[in-house]
Design an enzyme around this catalytic site. Structure first.
Site, short mmCIF file in Angstrom:
data_model
loop_
_atom_site.label_atom_id
_atom_site.label_comp_id
_atom_site.label_asym_id
_atom_site.label_seq_id
_atom_site.Cartn_x
_atom_site.Cartn_y
_atom_site.Cartn_z
N HIS A 36 0.83 -1.21 0.00
CA HIS A 36 0.00 0.00 0.00
C HIS A 36 0.86 1.25 0.00
O HIS A 36 1.91 1.28 0.64
CB HIS A 36 -0.90 0.01 1.24
CG HIS A 36 -1.88 -1.12 1.29
ND1 HIS A 36 -3.08 -1.10 0.59
CD2 HIS A 36 -1.84 -2.31 1.94
CE1 HIS A 36 -3.73 -2.23 0.83
NE2 HIS A 36 -3.00 -2.98 1.63
N PRO A 37 0.43 2.30 -0.69
CA PRO A 37 1.16 3.56 -0.60
C PRO A 37 0.97 4.16 0.78
O PRO A 37 -0.07 3.98 1.41
CB PRO A 37 0.49 4.44 -1.67
CG PRO A 37 -0.89 3.88 -1.80
CD PRO A 37 -0.76 2.40 -1.57
N GLU B 294 -11.17 3.00 -3.26
CA GLU B 294 -11.33 2.91 -1.80
C GLU B 294 -11.03 4.24 -1.12
O GLU B 294 -11.64 4.58 -0.11
CB GLU B 294 -10.40 1.82 -1.26
CG GLU B 294 -10.81 0.41 -1.65
CD GLU B 294 -9.68 -0.60 -1.59
OE1 GLU B 294 -9.93 -1.76 -1.93
OE2 GLU B 294 -8.54 -0.21 -1.23
N PHE C 34 0.96 2.73 8.28
CA PHE C 34 -0.39 2.75 8.84
C PHE C 34 -1.35 2.15 7.82
O PHE C 34 -1.43 2.57 6.67
CB PHE C 34 -0.79 4.19 9.13
CG PHE C 34 -2.19 4.35 9.66
CD1 PHE C 34 -2.54 3.87 10.91
CD2 PHE C 34 -3.15 5.02 8.91
CE1 PHE C 34 -3.83 4.03 11.40
CE2 PHE C 34 -4.44 5.18 9.38
CZ PHE C 34 -4.78 4.69 10.64
N ILE D 165 -5.32 1.10 7.01
CA ILE D 165 -6.72 1.31 7.36
C ILE D 165 -7.58 1.01 6.15
O ILE D 165 -7.18 1.29 5.01
CB ILE D 165 -6.97 2.76 7.85
CG1 ILE D 165 -8.39 2.92 8.40
CG2 ILE D 165 -6.68 3.77 6.76
CD1 ILE D 165 -8.61 4.21 9.16
N ALA E 129 -9.91 2.18 3.92
CA ALA E 129 -10.26 3.57 3.66
C ALA E 129 -11.61 3.74 2.97
O ALA E 129 -12.07 4.88 2.82
CB ALA E 129 -9.17 4.22 2.81
#
Length: 217
Positions: A59-60, A86, A117, A119, A121
């Site tokens: 993920h970025p 997303e 991090f 999540i 989104a």
């Protein structure tokens, strides 16, 4: 309805090579629910912490506009297209100041916990993302690894639902029965301790050649 799962589809849903290998191994499942149940089992019980970290790293980083633009610029990248969808709400509600704050917080988070991090989104505004990272940043690495793993599983379930429903040409797919991804994540919270206990004790996990342990110190 039976669903077929290729390695590419599994890897797009969750970018852990071992996860993709195991999920795609049967070739097909009797239903979307059965596929998601298999994904949950694999994620929590059949792969290790290093595999989780591999999925996280795909993920970025939040607030890294350059990484987001690079990922979205290639229309052939299904992962990037899904990420863009997303994060559409957050992107639409964030200003420069919000992205800078997210970037600063994510750097602090990564320095403390050893991974970016994570999540789910989907549908979250920029303010919600900021509130979430501020709430989770003070956590110690052990519980935060579990929080990130639960968020990744939510992402995986949503992506499998979308990818497999599209492959079957089914309109308006919904997630598997038994509640939302958040509900199922809550139920699985107790599974985390069982999954990580052998990791922290550095005992070999089934199917792994070496000790499974948390890389966080």
């Amino acid at each position: 309805m039976a669903v077929s799962v290729t390695w590419d589809a599994a890897f797009t849903a969750c970018s852990s090579r071992r996860f993709a290998e195991l999920l795609s191994m049967p070739g097909s499942y009797p239903s979307l629910d059965a596929c998601i149940a298999a994904a949950q089992r694999i994620w929590w019980h059949e792969i290790g912490v290093d595999d989780w970290l591999e999925a996280f790293a795909a993920h970025p980083e939040i607030g890294d506009a350059g990484a987001l633009e690079k990922k979205y610029s290639n229309a052939g990248q299904a992962f990037g297209q899904l990420s863009q969808g997303e994060q559409a709400t957050a992107l639409a509600t964030a200003n420069k100041q919000a992205f800078e704050e997210l970037a600063d917080l994510n750097k602090a988070y990564k320095q403390k916990h050893g991974f970016i991090f994570i999540i789910c989104a989907s549908g979250k505004a920029a303010a919600e993302m900021l509130a979430a990272i501020k709430q989770r940043l003070p956590n110690t690495p052990y519980p935060e690894l579990g929080a990130a793993a639960r968020e990744q599983m939510k992402i995986t379930e949503l992506r499998l639902t979308k990818l497999l429903a599209e492959a079957a040409v089914q309109p308006s797919p919904s997630c598997s029965s038994g509640g939302s991804p958040a509900d199922r994540a809550h139920v699985r919270t107790g599974q985390l301790a069982a999954h990580l206990a052998p990791a922290l004790a550095t005992s070999p996990a089934a199917g792994h050649s070496g000790p499974l342990r948390s890389p966080i110190t």
